[in-house]
Design a protein around this motif. Sequence first.
Motif, mmCIF file in Angstrom:
data_model
loop_
_atom_site.group_PDB
_atom_site.id
_atom_site.type_symbol
_atom_site.label_atom_id
_atom_site.label_comp_id
_atom_site.label_asym_id
_atom_site.label_seq_id
_atom_site.Cartn_x
_atom_site.Cartn_y
_atom_site.Cartn_z
ATOM 1 N N MET A 122 1.472 11.584 10.584
ATOM 2 C CA MET A 122 0.727 11.476 9.329
ATOM 3 C C MET A 122 1.523 12.177 8.239
ATOM 4 O O MET A 122 2.296 13.100 8.543
ATOM 5 N N PRO A 123 1.386 11.743 6.998
ATOM 6 C CA PRO A 123 2.139 12.374 5.907
ATOM 7 C C PRO A 123 1.775 13.848 5.755
ATOM 8 O O PRO A 123 0.596 14.202 5.794
ATOM 9 N N THR A 124 2.767 14.681 5.573
ATOM 10 C CA THR A 124 2.494 16.109 5.386
ATOM 11 C C THR A 124 1.820 16.373 4.036
ATOM 12 O O THR A 124 1.272 17.457 3.824
ATOM 13 N N THR A 125 1.837 15.385 3.153
ATOM 14 C CA THR A 125 1.151 15.546 1.863
ATOM 15 C C THR A 125 -0.360 15.634 2.032
ATOM 16 O O THR A 125 -1.066 16.048 1.110
ATOM 17 N N THR A 126 -0.859 15.240 3.218
ATOM 18 C CA THR A 126 -2.296 15.342 3.490
ATOM 19 C C THR A 126 -2.669 16.716 4.035
ATOM 20 O O THR A 126 -3.855 17.006 4.193
ATOM 21 N N PHE A 127 -1.685 17.561 4.335
ATOM 22 C CA PHE A 127 -1.952 18.886 4.890
ATOM 23 C C PHE A 127 -2.386 19.847 3.789
ATOM 24 O O PHE A 127 -2.030 19.668 2.618
ATOM 25 N N PRO A 128 -3.113 20.903 4.144
ATOM 26 C CA PRO A 128 -3.366 21.966 3.160
ATOM 27 C C PRO A 128 -2.035 22.619 2.778
ATOM 28 O O PRO A 128 -1.058 22.571 3.530
ATOM 29 N N SER A 129 -2.012 23.251 1.622
ATOM 30 C CA SER A 129 -0.752 23.765 1.081
ATOM 31 C C SER A 129 -0.072 24.762 2.015
ATOM 32 O O SER A 129 1.157 24.749 2.159
ATOM 33 N N TRP A 130 -0.846 25.623 2.681
ATOM 34 C CA TRP A 130 -0.243 26.620 3.567
ATOM 35 C C TRP A 130 0.445 25.963 4.763
ATOM 36 O O TRP A 130 1.482 26.440 5.233
ATOM 37 N N LEU A 131 -0.138 24.839 5.237
ATOM 38 C CA LEU A 131 0.459 24.141 6.371
ATOM 39 C C LEU A 131 1.696 23.346 5.920
ATOM 40 O O LEU A 131 2.665 23.220 6.675
ATOM 41 N N GLN A 132 1.674 22.847 4.703
ATOM 42 C CA GLN A 132 2.859 22.184 4.157
ATOM 43 C C GLN A 132 4.028 23.151 4.056
ATOM 44 O O GLN A 132 5.175 22.773 4.314
ATOM 45 N N ASP A 133 3.739 24.400 3.698
ATOM 46 C CA ASP A 133 4.800 25.407 3.599
ATOM 47 C C ASP A 133 5.447 25.658 4.961
ATOM 48 O O ASP A 133 6.668 25.866 5.048
ATOM 49 N N ILE A 134 4.649 25.634 6.015
ATOM 50 C CA ILE A 134 5.193 25.803 7.369
ATOM 51 C C ILE A 134 5.991 24.579 7.779
ATOM 52 O O ILE A 134 7.099 24.679 8.330
ATOM 53 N N ALA A 135 5.424 23.395 7.502
ATOM 54 C CA ALA A 135 6.049 22.142 7.926
ATOM 55 C C ALA A 135 7.441 21.956 7.330
ATOM 56 O O ALA A 135 8.321 21.374 7.972
ATOM 57 N N ARG A 136 7.658 22.449 6.120
ATOM 58 C CA ARG A 136 8.948 22.272 5.442
ATOM 59 C C ARG A 136 10.113 22.878 6.215
ATOM 60 O O ARG A 136 11.257 22.477 6.026
ATOM 61 N N SER A 165 0.847 -1.198 0.000
ATOM 62 C CA SER A 165 0.000 0.000 0.000
ATOM 63 C C SER A 165 0.879 1.243 0.000
ATOM 64 O O SER A 165 1.854 1.324 0.740
ATOM 65 N N LYS A 166 0.536 2.210 -0.833
ATOM 66 C CA LYS A 166 1.377 3.383 -1.034
ATOM 67 C C LYS A 166 0.870 4.592 -0.241
ATOM 68 O O LYS A 166 -0.327 4.741 -0.003
ATOM 69 N N VAL A 167 1.804 5.446 0.155
ATOM 70 C CA VAL A 167 1.474 6.743 0.750
ATOM 71 C C VAL A 167 1.594 7.777 -0.360
ATOM 72 O O VAL A 167 2.673 7.963 -0.940
ATOM 73 N N ASP A 168 0.493 8.422 -0.685
ATOM 74 C CA ASP A 168 0.460 9.351 -1.816
ATOM 75 C C ASP A 168 1.520 10.440 -1.679
ATOM 76 O O ASP A 168 1.709 11.030 -0.612
ATOM 77 N N GLY A 169 2.188 10.702 -2.793
ATOM 78 C CA GLY A 169 3.128 11.797 -2.854
ATOM 79 C C GLY A 169 4.499 11.518 -2.275
ATOM 80 O O GLY A 169 5.338 12.422 -2.214
ATOM 81 N N THR A 170 4.745 10.276 -1.837
ATOM 82 C CA THR A 170 6.037 9.964 -1.215
ATOM 83 C C THR A 170 6.843 8.923 -1.979
ATOM 84 O O THR A 170 8.066 8.864 -1.845
ATOM 85 N N GLY A 171 6.170 8.069 -2.742
ATOM 86 C CA GLY A 171 6.861 6.985 -3.427
ATOM 87 C C GLY A 171 7.195 5.822 -2.514
ATOM 88 O O GLY A 171 7.890 4.877 -2.921
ATOM 89 N N LEU A 172 6.703 5.857 -1.276
ATOM 90 C CA LEU A 172 6.988 4.808 -0.293
ATOM 91 C C LEU A 172 5.721 4.037 0.059
ATOM 92 O O LEU A 172 4.616 4.574 -0.005
ATOM 93 N N THR A 173 5.899 2.780 0.437
ATOM 94 C CA THR A 173 4.776 2.025 0.957
ATOM 95 C C THR A 173 4.469 2.523 2.361
ATOM 96 O O THR A 173 5.330 3.115 3.030
ATOM 97 N N LEU A 174 3.257 2.256 2.817
ATOM 98 C CA LEU A 174 2.862 2.715 4.149
ATOM 99 C C LEU A 174 3.744 2.115 5.243
ATOM 100 O O LEU A 174 4.194 2.848 6.137
ATOM 101 N N PRO A 175 4.031 0.790 5.228
ATOM 102 C CA PRO A 175 4.924 0.247 6.264
ATOM 103 C C PRO A 175 6.320 0.867 6.246
ATOM 104 O O PRO A 175 6.927 1.071 7.301
#
Length: 246
Positions: A182-196, A41-51
Amino acid sequence: MTSLIRLELVRALRNRKFLFFSVVYPAVLYMIIAGGAAEDSKVDGTGLTLPTYFMVSMASFGALTAVLMGNSERIAKEREHGWVRQLRLTSLPGRGYVLAKISSAAVVSLPSIVIVFVIAAVLKGVRLGAAQWLELTGAIWAGSLVFAALGVAIGYLATGDAVRPITMITYFVLSLLGGLWMPTTTFPSWLQDIARWLPTHAYTGVGQAIELGRTPHAGDFAILVVYLLAFTGGAAWLYRKDTRAA
């Protein structure tokens, strides 16, 4: 200083509550999150499986718990009870005390990383090359020094009563916004900008790049180095301030 490091390790290993939350708890969380997920199972936007994604996240979370929670509360209580004042009467230099705290915390963080890796490999089928396993362990372990320095700074900043809420707020903000839970790819764009710009985001970013067989991004290294220098400098300044006040 060696004797102090040994003492700190013995104290940490005797603290069952601390060992549970820093060593066992991240492994339990990993199984709760990844236990029922398919190995592919994949985590969207990461290229990695969930495990695989949460293996790095929970290993990083365990290291963060060990070095941040352990250092901050212990130092604040030692200041309150006069232990730090007694150490200043010995030949131990101030930098030796700070280094002993960071070193002992880093040693304790290693089991939390290894246990999560073993569970991921044995129970969830995560497969990496031998070099990747070593690089990943080294990167997460070395990166934990950033948060060990932060723990020392908080321990000198806060009083015994205030240190826990300050540490907990810092701990949860860094864990949540840094993508450990949780993956930061699930955050809204403004929160992703802060998280980076958070150290935890860069911390997991280095591990995820190693999992993908890539060279970690130079920006992630730069962010970690800047935070390490800032936290270390802050800890040193607060230590000197505390020394003058004593």
